[in-house]
Motif scaffolding. Structure first.
Motif, mmCIF file in Angstrom:
data_model
loop_
_atom_site.group_PDB
_atom_site.id
_atom_site.type_symbol
_atom_site.label_atom_id
_atom_site.label_comp_id
_atom_site.label_asym_id
_atom_site.label_seq_id
_atom_site.Cartn_x
_atom_site.Cartn_y
_atom_site.Cartn_z
ATOM 1 N N GLY A 11 10.502 23.196 21.788
ATOM 2 C CA GLY A 11 10.715 22.635 20.543
ATOM 3 C C GLY A 11 9.620 21.794 20.042
ATOM 4 O O GLY A 11 9.103 21.727 18.827
ATOM 5 N N VAL A 12 9.209 20.999 20.934
ATOM 6 C CA VAL A 12 8.223 19.975 20.593
ATOM 7 C C VAL A 12 6.796 20.837 20.551
ATOM 8 O O VAL A 12 6.188 20.064 19.573
ATOM 9 C CB VAL A 12 7.964 18.777 21.825
ATOM 10 C CG1 VAL A 12 6.695 18.040 21.888
ATOM 11 C CG2 VAL A 12 9.075 17.957 22.146
ATOM 12 N N LEU A 18 2.929 20.707 12.854
ATOM 13 C CA LEU A 18 3.487 20.089 11.509
ATOM 14 C C LEU A 18 3.117 18.540 11.678
ATOM 15 O O LEU A 18 3.025 17.929 10.596
ATOM 16 C CB LEU A 18 5.073 20.335 11.229
ATOM 17 C CG LEU A 18 5.177 21.753 11.337
ATOM 18 C CD1 LEU A 18 6.723 22.300 11.012
ATOM 19 C CD2 LEU A 18 4.452 22.562 9.794
ATOM 20 N N LEU A 19 3.177 18.142 12.933
ATOM 21 C CA LEU A 19 2.962 16.473 13.034
ATOM 22 C C LEU A 19 1.562 16.181 12.430
ATOM 23 O O LEU A 19 1.618 14.980 11.800
ATOM 24 C CB LEU A 19 2.961 15.992 14.425
ATOM 25 C CG LEU A 19 4.543 16.558 15.141
ATOM 26 C CD1 LEU A 19 4.601 16.059 16.634
ATOM 27 C CD2 LEU A 19 5.708 15.936 14.356
ATOM 28 N N LEU A 105 22.197 16.103 16.185
ATOM 29 C CA LEU A 105 21.249 17.059 15.653
ATOM 30 C C LEU A 105 21.333 16.966 14.290
ATOM 31 O O LEU A 105 20.084 17.243 13.625
ATOM 32 C CB LEU A 105 21.722 18.522 16.032
ATOM 33 C CG LEU A 105 21.536 18.924 17.654
ATOM 34 C CD1 LEU A 105 21.927 20.345 17.653
ATOM 35 C CD2 LEU A 105 20.254 18.745 18.099
ATOM 36 N N SER A 106 22.224 16.568 13.548
ATOM 37 C CA SER A 106 22.526 16.494 12.083
ATOM 38 C C SER A 106 21.447 15.126 11.594
ATOM 39 O O SER A 106 20.797 15.237 10.539
ATOM 40 C CB SER A 106 23.724 16.106 11.397
ATOM 41 O OG SER A 106 24.127 14.912 11.835
ATOM 42 N N TYR A 107 21.247 14.219 12.427
ATOM 43 C CA TYR A 107 20.417 13.153 12.232
ATOM 44 C C TYR A 107 18.897 13.608 12.381
ATOM 45 O O TYR A 107 18.020 13.303 11.471
ATOM 46 C CB TYR A 107 20.650 11.949 13.304
ATOM 47 C CG TYR A 107 19.616 11.071 13.229
ATOM 48 C CD1 TYR A 107 19.718 10.026 12.054
ATOM 49 C CD2 TYR A 107 18.577 10.748 14.258
ATOM 50 C CE1 TYR A 107 18.630 9.135 12.017
ATOM 51 C CE2 TYR A 107 17.843 9.770 14.044
ATOM 52 C CZ TYR A 107 17.661 8.757 12.952
ATOM 53 O OH TYR A 107 16.848 7.759 13.092
ATOM 54 N N PHE A 108 18.658 14.348 13.096
ATOM 55 C CA PHE A 108 17.177 14.727 13.418
ATOM 56 C C PHE A 108 16.925 16.024 12.725
ATOM 57 O O PHE A 108 15.894 16.424 12.693
ATOM 58 C CB PHE A 108 17.076 15.324 14.690
ATOM 59 C CG PHE A 108 16.826 14.094 15.827
ATOM 60 C CD1 PHE A 108 15.750 13.008 15.710
ATOM 61 C CD2 PHE A 108 17.774 13.736 16.635
ATOM 62 C CE1 PHE A 108 15.740 12.127 16.676
ATOM 63 C CE2 PHE A 108 17.548 12.674 17.599
ATOM 64 C CZ PHE A 108 16.857 11.874 17.613
ATOM 65 N N PHE A 139 13.203 15.320 17.440
ATOM 66 C CA PHE A 139 12.766 13.976 18.250
ATOM 67 C C PHE A 139 11.372 13.705 18.203
ATOM 68 O O PHE A 139 10.998 12.507 17.732
ATOM 69 C CB PHE A 139 13.215 13.988 19.475
ATOM 70 C CG PHE A 139 12.858 12.750 20.371
ATOM 71 C CD1 PHE A 139 13.420 11.381 20.313
ATOM 72 C CD2 PHE A 139 11.750 12.615 21.010
ATOM 73 C CE1 PHE A 139 13.239 10.266 20.959
ATOM 74 C CE2 PHE A 139 11.468 11.472 21.775
ATOM 75 C CZ PHE A 139 11.692 10.157 21.706
ATOM 76 N N SER A 140 10.546 14.828 18.167
ATOM 77 C CA SER A 140 9.197 14.630 18.264
ATOM 78 C C SER A 140 8.569 14.131 16.826
ATOM 79 O O SER A 140 7.786 13.378 16.550
ATOM 80 C CB SER A 140 8.398 16.008 18.303
ATOM 81 O OG SER A 140 8.571 16.972 17.805
ATOM 82 N N LEU A 141 9.294 14.780 15.766
ATOM 83 C CA LEU A 141 8.915 14.504 14.306
ATOM 84 C C LEU A 141 9.421 12.939 14.201
ATOM 85 O O LEU A 141 8.730 12.272 13.619
ATOM 86 C CB LEU A 141 9.621 15.233 13.390
ATOM 87 C CG LEU A 141 9.620 15.064 11.960
ATOM 88 C CD1 LEU A 141 8.132 15.196 11.555
ATOM 89 C CD2 LEU A 141 10.644 15.865 11.074
ATOM 90 N N TRP A 142 10.636 12.684 14.602
ATOM 91 C CA TRP A 142 11.069 11.255 14.527
ATOM 92 C C TRP A 142 10.217 10.260 15.051
ATOM 93 O O TRP A 142 9.845 9.075 14.427
ATOM 94 C CB TRP A 142 12.420 11.229 14.841
ATOM 95 C CG TRP A 142 13.182 9.596 15.069
ATOM 96 C CD1 TRP A 142 13.873 9.176 13.811
ATOM 97 C CD2 TRP A 142 13.011 8.558 15.834
ATOM 98 N NE1 TRP A 142 14.252 8.040 14.158
ATOM 99 C CE2 TRP A 142 13.656 7.470 15.424
ATOM 100 C CE3 TRP A 142 12.078 8.718 17.056
ATOM 101 C CZ2 TRP A 142 13.730 6.318 16.050
ATOM 102 C CZ3 TRP A 142 12.222 7.432 17.826
ATOM 103 C CH2 TRP A 142 13.315 6.158 17.314
#
Length: 233
Positions: A11-12, A18-19, A105-108, A139-142
């Protein structure tokens, strides 16, 4: 490597391209938030709690323009309706998770996390520990968003206008949208929303965004319903 960890790492990795586009976007938000009158702490906390780039930008811009509270709330609500569609799309793959996992997961769940995740789920199907893929992407996006916001806050007005970093946002969204435009309703919804946004750009308080979102949703829903009806016959 465990299955959960492997999916998290995948996933990362899927999120990394995109990051690159999101990072300058976060810097721009941080700088704009401070220049609009938000304190450093408030600007950073908005990125940590709200964690929604479009909503943060809209809030900052509308607040700077002195827009009424109900206009800000309505605009943000309509723009973020897309997350309900994201959730519905991912539900078949995540329906068996516990409530705790669904909340996390809804938060991310963001645009950038959804795009690679749904492509992966459609390709791989239902598998154990696949929710870790979405967690890794989200998480990586966050983390990227928090760091880029902090840099934007501390640099503030020191970021030269000649850098024109705002080009990174549309490029990032184009990179996310194009791979998932596989059906006629999707293409029509994207085109109609884009054209409406351009035509309604001059409307006050960013109301063109609301109109574009409603038009895109309506066009996509109508075409999807038509196709489903024909299929039933």
């Amino acid at each position: 490597m465990s299955e959960a960890r492997r999916n998290f790492v995948e996933g990362v990795r899927a999120e990394v391209p995109l990051l690159i586009g999101v990072f300058p976007f976060g810097m721009i938000y941080g700088a704009l938030a401070v220049n609009a009158g938000l304190s450093n702490v408030a600007a950073q906390m908005m990125s940590s709690i709200v964690f929604a780039g479009s909503a943060q930008f809209i809030t900052t811009q509308l607040a700077g323009e002195g827009a009424p509270a109900f206009v800000m709330i309505l605009t943000i609500a309509v723009v973020n309706l897309r997350h309900m569609l994201y959730s519905a799309s991912l539900a078949p793959y995540l329906k068996d998770l516990s409530l705790k996992w669904k909340v996390i997961l809804s938060y991310f769940l963001t645009d950038e996390a959804y795009a690679p995740s749904i492509l992966n789920y459609e390709k791989e199907g239902l598998q154990t520990h696949k929710h870790w893929f979405l967690l890794g992407a989200g998480f990586s996006l966050w983390f990227n968003w928090q760091v880029s916001t902090a840099i934007g806050i501390f640099l503030g007005a020191a970021i030269p206008e000649s850098w024109s970093l705002d080009f990174a946002l549309p490029l990032t969204f184009i990179a996310m949208v194009v791979p998932v435009l596989k059906k006629q309703p999707m293409v029509a919804a994207a085109l109609s929303a884009g054209i409406t946004a351009l035509l309604a750009y001059s409307l006050p308080f960013k109301l063109g965004l609301i109109l574009a979102a409603l038009v895109g949703i309506a066009v996509g829903t109508i075409l999807e319903s038509g196709i489903s009806t024909k299929g039933a016959k």
